[in-house]
Design a protein around this motif. Sequence first.
Motif, PDB file in Angstrom:
ATOM      1  N   VAL A 144       6.970  -3.374   6.432  1.00 47.65           N
ATOM      2  CA  VAL A 144       5.612  -3.902   6.510  1.00 47.65           C
ATOM      3  C   VAL A 144       4.874  -3.624   5.202  1.00 47.65           C
ATOM      4  O   VAL A 144       4.808  -2.483   4.759  1.00 47.65           O
ATOM      5  N   PRO A 145       4.313  -4.670   4.560  1.00 49.09           N
ATOM      6  CA  PRO A 145       3.583  -4.459   3.308  1.00 49.09           C
ATOM      7  C   PRO A 145       2.095  -4.224   3.557  1.00 49.09           C
ATOM      8  O   PRO A 145       1.485  -4.850   4.420  1.00 49.09           O
ATOM      9  N   TYR A 146       1.527  -3.320   2.803  1.00 48.56           N
ATOM     10  CA  TYR A 146       0.089  -3.084   2.805  1.00 48.56           C
ATOM     11  C   TYR A 146      -0.376  -3.169   1.354  1.00 48.56           C
ATOM     12  O   TYR A 146       0.390  -2.894   0.431  1.00 48.56           O
ATOM     13  N   SER A 147      -1.653  -3.506   1.150  1.00 48.75           N
ATOM     14  CA  SER A 147      -2.152  -3.561  -0.222  1.00 48.75           C
ATOM     15  C   SER A 147      -3.650  -3.308  -0.249  1.00 48.75           C
ATOM     16  O   SER A 147      -4.355  -3.503   0.747  1.00 48.75           O
ATOM     17  N   SER A 148      -4.132  -2.882  -1.407  1.00 46.98           N
ATOM     18  CA  SER A 148      -5.568  -2.718  -1.601  1.00 46.98           C
ATOM     19  C   SER A 148      -6.232  -4.086  -1.659  1.00 46.98           C
ATOM     20  O   SER A 148      -5.569  -5.121  -1.777  1.00 46.98           O
ATOM     21  N   LEU A 149      -7.541  -4.108  -1.590  1.00 46.99           N
ATOM     22  CA  LEU A 149      -8.285  -5.357  -1.506  1.00 46.99           C
ATOM     23  C   LEU A 149      -8.118  -6.206  -2.766  1.00 46.99           C
ATOM     24  O   LEU A 149      -8.137  -5.688  -3.886  1.00 46.99           O
ATOM     25  N   ALA A 150      -7.992  -7.519  -2.564  1.00 46.00           N
ATOM     26  CA  ALA A 150      -7.855  -8.436  -3.694  1.00 46.00           C
ATOM     27  C   ALA A 150      -9.088  -8.411  -4.584  1.00 46.00           C
ATOM     28  O   ALA A 150      -9.007  -8.692  -5.785  1.00 46.00           O
ATOM     29  N   VAL A 164      -3.303   6.478  -1.552  1.00 50.39           N
ATOM     30  CA  VAL A 164      -3.026   5.813  -0.279  1.00 50.39           C
ATOM     31  C   VAL A 164      -2.813   6.892   0.771  1.00 50.39           C
ATOM     32  O   VAL A 164      -2.003   7.804   0.569  1.00 50.39           O
ATOM     33  N   SER A 165      -3.545   6.782   1.876  1.00 50.76           N
ATOM     34  CA  SER A 165      -3.411   7.724   2.990  1.00 50.76           C
ATOM     35  C   SER A 165      -2.783   7.014   4.179  1.00 50.76           C
ATOM     36  O   SER A 165      -3.231   5.927   4.562  1.00 50.76           O
ATOM     37  N   VAL A 166      -1.760   7.624   4.750  1.00 55.44           N
ATOM     38  CA  VAL A 166      -1.100   7.088   5.938  1.00 55.44           C
ATOM     39  C   VAL A 166      -1.363   8.068   7.081  1.00 55.44           C
ATOM     40  O   VAL A 166      -0.893   9.210   7.049  1.00 55.44           O
ATOM     41  N   ALA A 167      -2.133   7.617   8.064  1.00 53.23           N
ATOM     42  CA  ALA A 167      -2.542   8.495   9.163  1.00 53.23           C
ATOM     43  C   ALA A 167      -1.870   8.054  10.458  1.00 53.23           C
ATOM     44  O   ALA A 167      -2.332   7.118  11.121  1.00 53.23           O
ATOM     45  N   THR A 170      -4.308   8.484  13.484  1.00 56.22           N
ATOM     46  CA  THR A 170      -5.318   7.472  13.823  1.00 56.22           C
ATOM     47  C   THR A 170      -4.778   6.052  13.741  1.00 56.22           C
ATOM     48  O   THR A 170      -5.496   5.096  14.048  1.00 56.22           O
ATOM     49  N   GLY A 171      -3.517   5.902  13.305  1.00 50.87           N
ATOM     50  CA  GLY A 171      -2.916   4.577  13.215  1.00 50.87           C
ATOM     51  C   GLY A 171      -3.494   3.718  12.112  1.00 50.87           C
ATOM     52  O   GLY A 171      -3.678   2.509  12.292  1.00 50.87           O
ATOM     53  N   THR A 172      -3.772   4.315  10.940  1.00 52.39           N
ATOM     54  CA  THR A 172      -4.378   3.557   9.844  1.00 52.39           C
ATOM     55  C   THR A 172      -3.696   3.859   8.511  1.00 52.39           C
ATOM     56  O   THR A 172      -3.131   4.932   8.307  1.00 52.39           O
ATOM     57  N   VAL A 173      -3.783   2.880   7.618  1.00 53.90           N
ATOM     58  CA  VAL A 173      -3.408   3.036   6.213  1.00 53.90           C
ATOM     59  C   VAL A 173      -4.664   2.774   5.393  1.00 53.90           C
ATOM     60  O   VAL A 173      -5.292   1.723   5.533  1.00 53.90           O
ATOM     61  N   GLN A 174      -5.043   3.726   4.544  1.00 49.52           N
ATOM     62  CA  GLN A 174      -6.286   3.621   3.777  1.00 49.52           C
ATOM     63  C   GLN A 174      -5.984   3.678   2.282  1.00 49.52           C
ATOM     64  O   GLN A 174      -5.299   4.596   1.816  1.00 49.52           O
ATOM     65  N   GLY A 183      -9.668  -0.679   1.060  1.00 46.37           N
ATOM     66  CA  GLY A 183      -8.927  -1.415   2.076  1.00 46.37           C
ATOM     67  C   GLY A 183      -8.361  -0.516   3.150  1.00 46.37           C
ATOM     68  O   GLY A 183      -7.776   0.529   2.844  1.00 46.37           O
ATOM     69  N   THR A 184      -8.537  -0.909   4.408  1.00 47.74           N
ATOM     70  CA  THR A 184      -8.016  -0.170   5.558  1.00 47.74           C
ATOM     71  C   THR A 184      -7.230  -1.130   6.439  1.00 47.74           C
ATOM     72  O   THR A 184      -7.699  -2.244   6.725  1.00 47.74           O
TER      73      THR A 184
END
Length: 386
Positions: A144-150, A164-167, A170-174, A183-184
């Motif tokens: 699964v890819p995640y990215s900061s805001l465009a 990058v924080s992977v929690a 709380t089920g979030t990537v920040q 980006g969250t």
Amino acid sequence: MNPKLVLCAFAIGALLPIAASHSQPTPVVPAWSVAGWDFQNGMTTAADVTNNEHTATAVGSNPLSWGWRNSGVNLTGGKYYTVPYSPALSFASGDFSFAAYVRVGPAIATRTLLDNRGSNGGYLLGISASRRVTLRLTGAPTKVPYSSLAAMPLAVNRWHHIAVSVARSTGTVQFYIDGVEAGTWPLQADIYSNTDAPLLIGHNLDGGGFNERLDEVHLYNRALSLDDLAVVMAPGTPLYEPGLWNGGAAVFSNNCYNYATNKRTNTFAQPGNGAGQGTAGYTCPALIEAAIRDGLEPIADPYEPSHKSTVALVAAPAYGDFHWYRLDRYGGWSHKPGQQPATNLDNSQSTISNPEYADRGIYTDFCGYFRVWSDSQQTAGHEYIQ
């Protein structure tokens, strides 16, 4: 003041050989820090500054170069580091975070900062061709890819702190850029961890690498918050303490640009020289472009909250000169006129409350405000100027 004695563009006499200043390291928080590399002595190996013995070994020619903090690494030409496999670096359970200072050039390319993928899974941290911070986590059913805001791409040729924080809790990537939320995203249900492969810094198992400047890489067993970032990445703003600038040879070998950026190079630094291309003239447009090449960030509001410090640029085109002021901690402004002592007084000997309206003498043109990576430690700023 006699204009000929306060010029920032020209030093009178030979510069004296004295030691340059050194910046502070990223703080290590024992309860959070799993591994960290500051590359201060990383020609062949880079020690783990957390004392957890995750030593990184260089692959390729000597990567050491100037960095965010004194020396860093320039990973152009396919250079990278490898760290032996450790379960502690794979984060099979709990929350975790990555952080680093990066400086990317204008090339349109995908860059890999960390690759910790093995036969069973892992993570891949990088920067996309559009200069967004990216994270891939191997899991069910796919990577699964995640990215900061465009809307928040990394600026070219400017130091950025990325995190990058992977929690799992709380089920979030920040994502964070320069201590600001970027980006969250909801975290996928399953994350498969690496169980057998080394951690690669600046290299991708599938080919390619980082090929840019990198410094202060840290891994944490905690999902960093904004408050946590203020602890581990904010270098601070200097007080008005002119003594280290006004004593001995330092006063003659450092000018207004050195003082404003809080970086004592003993080279009478000039805008653009750090980037290898000095200013094309002494008008505001030419000086602004030169400062941007050095990595300074133009801003409109000098008092907008930031982890970076604020400086102001003015020009004297008729005299072929420029001048800089800096905003010190607690809101006062100060400057260092050429080879004269640093002071918080303007040309009329009044305390400077705003450089736009102060008596600036020959510096008639106000060019604007910039942000710089300074430091709470005097003379230890982080911008690369020469």
